[in-house]
Motif scaffolding. Structure first.
Motif, PDB file in Angstrom:
ATOM      1  N   ASP A  15       0.832  -1.219   0.000  1.00 36.92           N
ATOM      2  CA  ASP A  15       0.000   0.000   0.000  1.00 36.92           C
ATOM      3  C   ASP A  15       0.860   1.260   0.000  1.00 36.92           C
ATOM      4  OD1 ASP A  15      -2.349  -1.423  -0.045  1.00 36.92           O
ATOM      5  OD2 ASP A  15      -2.655  -1.354   2.129  1.00 36.92           O
ATOM      6  N   ASN A  16       1.931   1.242   0.791  1.00 40.44           N
ATOM      7  CA  ASN A  16       2.827   2.399   0.853  1.00 40.44           C
ATOM      8  C   ASN A  16       3.501   2.656  -0.491  1.00 40.44           C
ATOM      9  OD1 ASN A  16       2.266   2.924   3.525  1.00 40.44           O
ATOM     10  ND2 ASN A  16       4.080   1.889   4.326  1.00 40.44           N
ATOM     11  N   ASP A  59       1.002   4.222  -2.850  1.00 37.16           N
ATOM     12  CA  ASP A  59       0.681   5.606  -2.456  1.00 37.16           C
ATOM     13  C   ASP A  59       1.799   6.591  -2.790  1.00 37.16           C
ATOM     14  OD1 ASP A  59      -1.753   4.765  -1.503  1.00 37.16           O
ATOM     15  OD2 ASP A  59      -1.107   4.634   0.589  1.00 37.16           O
ATOM     16  N   GLN A  60       3.005   6.081  -3.057  1.00 36.25           N
ATOM     17  CA  GLN A  60       4.154   6.960  -3.304  1.00 36.25           C
ATOM     18  C   GLN A  60       4.131   7.599  -4.691  1.00 36.25           C
ATOM     19  OE1 GLN A  60       7.986   5.156  -2.467  1.00 36.25           O
ATOM     20  NE2 GLN A  60       7.193   4.199  -0.607  1.00 36.25           N
ATOM     21  N   ASN A  61       3.229   7.160  -5.546  1.00 35.29           N
ATOM     22  CA  ASN A  61       3.181   7.679  -6.924  1.00 35.29           C
ATOM     23  C   ASN A  61       4.546   7.532  -7.591  1.00 35.29           C
ATOM     24  OD1 ASN A  61       1.941   8.826  -9.160  1.00 35.29           O
ATOM     25  ND2 ASN A  61       2.462  10.915  -8.541  1.00 35.29           N
TER      26      ASN A  61
END
Length: 352
Positions: A67-68, A71-73
């Protein structure tokens, strides 16, 4: 904990004889397509089921790390994750293309799922001059200049400052070479200054660029030889352009290098295939394994153009195993694609 990895270093990093979960994700599709999010959810569900039978894999921690990452794009088209239950590290391979979410669980990383998608090549282009440099990025054969930081060492005089050997000098750059005028200046001192300058360029690149992307060097042969000799931690491509960029605009460099790199890519593959005729050729997996055991494997050629979608699981896993073993002993692995020269076998290897 996540860590960027290259295919070359992956087999040396993973724990032998432990299951490897290979999860490929198309990051672009994930942003806009509901189906792709459902495919990822399904793959994570499979991993969760696996973790119930293999408690050494901390599924909750894995899910949090995935998930991280999303989320970092991240600045990649996609990524492939390599996961082992005996470590908290999540190895991340940047990808220029990923067809769809794919999960494989095996004793070896699923390298074939990466190789057979025929990913587009990505490079940096480092245009070296006698007193400055320019940096470009090449994606899908499109060359674009990279915006450098304000403190980038783009000028030899400003970078070396008063520490230049021979004191204050006047420099004239012509055709990629540099003429120095000043007191007590010798050819040896000029070479020392250039070497020190190139070390500063190397240091800057190590701190600012993606070290997993190979660098194509462009410049006069003597400058390229010097930079190759002193470079550290950078991934230098076998492809290089022996031409001074000094009098070329960015647009001219983009046009020149795009064609040149494409031609050299084809030449490299053609030479690899042609070289087979001058070597002892192995196509039997047992013989290839023996060559690896005795550290005699020179080159492994994988013809993904001959790999059908219905390939037997045992053969599929066996090829992944051999590729991993070849990379682990630093043998060269060459991938043939459909539009490139073909060898008749799915796997061919040459020995020293």
């Amino acid at each position: 904990m996540t860590k960027l990895i290259t295919l070359k270093n992956l087999p040396k990093t993973l724990t032998p004889n432990e299951d490897v979960l290979t999860l490929s994700i198309n990051l672009n599709k994930l942003k806009y397509q509901q189906d792709e999010r459902l495919h990822l959810k399904s793959a994570l569900t499979e991993i969760k089921k696996y973790s119930m039978e293999h408690p050494e894999l901390n599924y909750k921690e894995l899910e949090r790390q995935v998930d991280n990452l999303i989320d970092q794009n991240l600045p990649y088209q996609g990524i492939t994750l390599f996961i082992q239950g005996n470590t908290l590290e999540l190895f991340v391979l940047p990808r220029t293309t990923v067809d769809e979410v794919k999960l494989t669980i095996s004793k070896y990383p699923d390298l074939l799922s990466i190789l057979r998608e025929q990913p587009n090549k990505m490079y940096y282009l480092l245009a070296l001059e006698g007193t400055s440099f320019r940096l470009f990025k090449i994606v899908d054969k499109t060359v674009a200049p990279v915006k450098l930081d304000a403190d980038a060492p783009t000028d030899l005089v400003e970078t070396l400052g008063s520490e230049k050997r021979g004191g204050e000098l006047n420099l004239i750059g012509q055709g990629g070479s540099t003429t120095f005028h000043g007191h007590n200046e010798t050819s040896k001192e000029k070479q020392i200054d250039l070497e020190r300058y190139y070390r500063e360029i190397n240091k800057y690149l190590v701190e600012t660029i993606d070290l997993t992307v190979p660098i194509v060097l462009m410049g006069l042969p003597k400058n390229l030889a010097l930079f190759k000799r002193i470079s550290e931690k950078l991934s230098l491509s076998e492809i290089q352009i022996s031409k001074s960029p000094t009098d070329l605009t960015n647009a001219q460099i983009e046009k020149t290098t795009s064609n040149e790199i494409s031609e050299q890519e084809v030449e490299t593959i053609t030479d690899d295939v042609a070289a087979i005729n001058n070597k002892r050729v192995l196509t039997d997996t047992a013989e290839i394994d023996q060559a690896i055991d005795t550290n005699q494997l020179n080159k492994l050629i994988v013809n993904v153009g001959n790999l059908s979608n219905s390939v037997d699981d045992h053969l599929y896993n066996d090829i992944n195993r051999i590729i991993s073993r070849a990379l682990k002993i630093n043998s060269q692995v060459v991938v043939l694609k459909q539009e490139e020269p073909q060898s008749p076998a799915l796997l061919e290897a040459t020995t020293y």
